[in-house]
Design a protein around this motif. Structure first.
Motif, short mmCIF file in Angstrom:
data_model
loop_
_atom_site.label_atom_id
_atom_site.label_comp_id
_atom_site.label_asym_id
_atom_site.label_seq_id
_atom_site.Cartn_x
_atom_site.Cartn_y
_atom_site.Cartn_z
N ARG A 90 1.03 -1.20 -0.06
CA ARG A 90 -0.24 0.33 -0.44
C ARG A 90 1.12 1.23 0.02
O ARG A 90 1.89 1.44 0.96
CB ARG A 90 -0.54 0.07 1.24
CG ARG A 90 -2.40 0.83 1.55
CD ARG A 90 -3.14 0.51 2.61
NE ARG A 90 -2.89 0.39 3.89
CZ ARG A 90 -2.71 1.53 3.98
NH1 ARG A 90 -3.17 2.51 4.08
NH2 ARG A 90 -1.65 1.53 5.48
N GLU A 113 0.77 -5.19 3.65
CA GLU A 113 -0.06 -5.55 4.58
C GLU A 113 -0.68 -6.69 3.69
O GLU A 113 -1.43 -6.50 3.25
CB GLU A 113 -1.56 -4.35 4.87
CG GLU A 113 -1.01 -3.69 5.16
CD GLU A 113 -2.16 -2.17 5.99
OE1 GLU A 113 -2.65 -1.54 6.16
OE2 GLU A 113 -2.34 -2.07 4.06
N SER A 153 -3.23 -10.26 2.43
CA SER A 153 -4.51 -10.57 2.98
C SER A 153 -4.56 -12.01 2.36
O SER A 153 -3.15 -12.23 1.08
CB SER A 153 -5.30 -9.50 2.67
OG SER A 153 -5.93 -9.51 1.16
#
Lengths: 198, 78
Positions: free
Chosen positions: B4, B66, B68
């Protein structure tokens, strides 16, 4: 002269394809008119309005692809010959229209300077599929002609000469287009990634 | 995408607008928006270098990892 973009070779080819597009539609219209006229003549013969001798032109040779039909009894315009000719013509013109339509879209993008797009990969895929279908149809039509000649040939004194039907140029082109379609798909993927690289 | 770009936070800290940043860095507003909204697939080192120069920060201040489950599946498929 550059190959892509405005004022390039692609632009010139694009204009040529527009001309071919119009010519093919004229050919398609001609086939339609021929089919309607012939159907009308057959209907007139069936009702007795026209004599059957109108179909007898005299000794003649008709070429349908690699098959040459010699009608020494003079029935050149009998329905098996005309129907097969119209069918072969329809497949050829229909296939050519589909291919030229896709080529027009592709060369429009080449002329705008953006060759690698997912749409162009799809166009190439459709083009090789149409060429394959046309080639298979050719074999089916030849088989149909052989069957018709077998059924009607003896009564009408038809002699049959068949040359080898396998067209290596067409099959080679189909294989090349299969590879090119994948090349363009990969190119479109890389171009998309490059657009999203900041 | 598991990476990000925290451009919003840095612009707020430096009290700079996106338009001002794109003029300084030499990237179009459209491209900078793609970066800000997380739609970018890759960033050139030259772009990262220009951003760090104008925002007076380190690459680690701009990029956050991050992961996921969806990203792990997507990367495994690639």
């Amino acid at each position: 002269m550059k190959a892509l973009g405005r004022g390039s070779i692609a632009s010139i080819v694009k204009v040529g394809l527009e001309v071919v597009w119009v010519v093919l539609w004229i050919a398609a219209a001609g086939l339609g008119v021929a089919a309607v006229v012939y159907a009308g003549v057959l209907a007139a013969i069936a009702t007795g309005a026209l004599p059957e001798s109108i179909l007898h032109i005299g000794e003649a040779t008709t070429q349908i692809g690699p098959i040459r039909i010699v009608t020494d009894a003079g029935d050149r315009l009998v329905w098996p010959v005309v129907a097969t000719g119209l069918l072969a013509g329809s497949v050829a013109v229909g296939g050519a229209l589909a291919i030229v339509w896709r080529l027009r879209r592709m060369f429009a993008s080449f002329a705008s300077g953006e060759p690698f797009s997912a749409e162009n990969a799809q166009h190439l895929r459709v083009i090789w599929m149409v060429m394959l279908a046309m080639e298979v149809s050719r074999y089916l039509i030849m088989g149909g002609v052989l069957l018709l000649v077998t059924l009607f040939g003896e009564r009408h004194g038809v002699d049959l000469t068949v040359r080898a039907p396998v067209n290596l140029t067409t099959w080679g082109a189909i294989l090349i287009l299969i590879v090119l379609a994948e090349v363009f798909r990969e190119g479109a993927r890389l171009r998309e990634e490059e657009k999203l690289t900041i | 995408m598991a990476i990000r770009v925290t451009l919003d936070r840095m612009l707020l800290e430096r009290r700079m607008s996106l338009t001002e940043l794109c003029d300084r860095v030499g990237i179009t507003l459209a491209n900078l928006s793609i970066l800000k909204t997380g739609k970018a697939k890759a960033v050139r080192f030259s772009t990262l270098s220009a951003l760090c120069r104008e925002l007076n920060c380190q690459p680690g201040d701009l990029l956050l990892y991050e992961p996921s489950e969806d990203d792990a599946l997507e990367e495994a498929a690639e």
